[in-house]
Scaffold this active site. Structure first.
Site, short mmCIF file in Angstrom:
data_model
loop_
_atom_site.label_atom_id
_atom_site.label_comp_id
_atom_site.label_asym_id
_atom_site.label_seq_id
_atom_site.Cartn_x
_atom_site.Cartn_y
_atom_site.Cartn_z
N ARG A 173 -12.69 -16.22 13.58
CA ARG A 173 -13.49 -16.56 14.77
C ARG A 173 -12.79 -15.95 15.98
NH1 ARG A 173 -17.04 -20.22 16.75
NH2 ARG A 173 -17.65 -20.93 14.69
N ASP A 208 -5.42 -4.00 20.12
CA ASP A 208 -5.18 -5.36 19.64
C ASP A 208 -4.62 -5.35 18.22
OD1 ASP A 208 -7.14 -8.48 19.45
OD2 ASP A 208 -5.02 -8.07 19.90
#
Ligand SMILES: Cc1cnc(Nc2ccc(CC#N)cc2)nc1Nc1cc(C2CC2)[nH]n1
Length: 321
Positions: free
Chosen positions: A33, A150
């Site tokens: 998530r 990231d």
């Protein structure tokens, strides 16, 4: 390269507006998530094949973010040719969401092996093999002017955890095409893995990803996160001061070549940091498998033998041939 709106037109043409649920069944638990995304395992009804469906909200904090999602799709499209970037199968659109149907990497996040205790943790040999794959994937992205921004153990997945499979780089939600950006306005990425130039709002570059890879390899080898402080500010201070523990204790049983590899990446000045291509040529990733000398070949000179493949530390003498 295609013009910007050329890319958008091409991508729009491949987005399906039929109902996702007509072609896929959601199964089992949520896989992950993010702030504006949720990832669920699903099965394609027609083929029975497993995929990971990433549901991305188009509107976030009252702004339309559809173009950001198209950017992620464009990067995944471009990287279709590379085996180490997760494959994009199909894209669906509803009134509120875009749904990326992605290859399912059943082995999950390498994060789990990084924090596992001894017998499930990575060996140095595992890390060498996986590091080569990560650098090959990142070198491909950098050659195509894409920075990920990231890279962390949660975004490097495995096709299989046991037996240890291959890596897949995922989540291009923060990625940028290098031609477009110079400065970064807000601090991107995850505190423990961000490069010093992000903290001083200097221009980011492909070198920004290389710093994160240095942190990633450090964590894979030691299970420790080198800059983690008790809070975000302390973590940022550790990064900007580049104070890193390279002690024998932390690196027990790990080769000095591995430490040298990490040191070539955790360098404050981005221009002095190794590139992905240079990383692939580092001795740590190119130590030839140790051939035991054949006693019948009198001409073999000990010095001509390559580095031993075992993770013996340099100090232990090699067993006499
Ligand atoms: C078994 C599994 C377990 N855990 C995660 N975690 C995870 C990590 C990062 C993101 C962030 C993203 N993107 C989403 C989930 N992904 C898995 N398989 C996936 C996940 C995927 C695609 C990338 C979603 N394919 N196979």
């Amino acid at each position: 390269a295609m013009s910007k709106n050329g890319i958008v037109t091409k991508i729009n043409s491949r987005i399906r507006t039929e109902p996702f649920g007509a072609y896929y069944e959601l199964v089992g638990r949520e896989l992950g998530r993010g702030k504006f995304a949720v990832v669920k395992k699903c099965v394609e009804k027609a083929t029975g094949k497993q995929y990971a469906a990433k549901f991305l909200r188009k509107r976030r904090k009252g702004t339309d973010c559809r173009m950001d999602v198209l950017n992620e799709i464009a990067v995944l499209e471009l990287a279709k040719a590379n085996p180490y970037v997760v494959d994009l199968h199909e894209v669906y659109e509803t009134s509120t969401e875009l749904i990326l149907v992605l290859e399912c990497a059943a082995g999950g996040e390498i994060f789990n092996q990084c924090v596992a205790d001894n017998d499930e943790a990575f060996t140095e040999k595992d890390v060498i093999r996986l590091a080569k794959q990560i650098l090959t994937g990142v070198a491909f992205l950098h050659r195509n002017n894409v920075v990920h921004l990231d890279l962390k153990p949660q975004n490097i997945l495995l096709t299989s955890a046991s037996p240890l499979g291959d890596i897949r780089i995922v989540d291009f939600g923060l990625s940028r095409r290098m031609d477009k950006i110079t400065e970064v306005r807000e601090i991107l990425g995850t505190p423990e893995y961000v490069a010093p130039e992000i903290l001083s709002y200097e221009p980011i570059s492909t070198a920004t990803d290389m710093w994160s890879i240095g942190v990633l390899i450090y964590v894979m080898l030691t299970g420790e996160s080198p800059f983690l402080g008790d809070d975000k500010q302390k973590t940022f201070l550790n990064i900007s001061q580049v104070n890193i523990d390279y002690s024998q204790d932390t690196f027990e049983g790990i080769s000095s070549q591995a430490v040298d590899f990490i040191k070539s990446l955790l360098v404050k000045n981005p221009r002095k940091r190794a590139t992905a291509e240079e990383g692939l040529n580092h001795p740590w990733l190119n130590s030839h498998p140790h051939q035991h000398p054949n006693p019948h070949l009198h001409s073999v000179k000990a010095s001509s033998l390559d580095e031993p493949e075992t993770s013996q530390s340099e100090s232990e003498p090699e067993s006499p041939a």
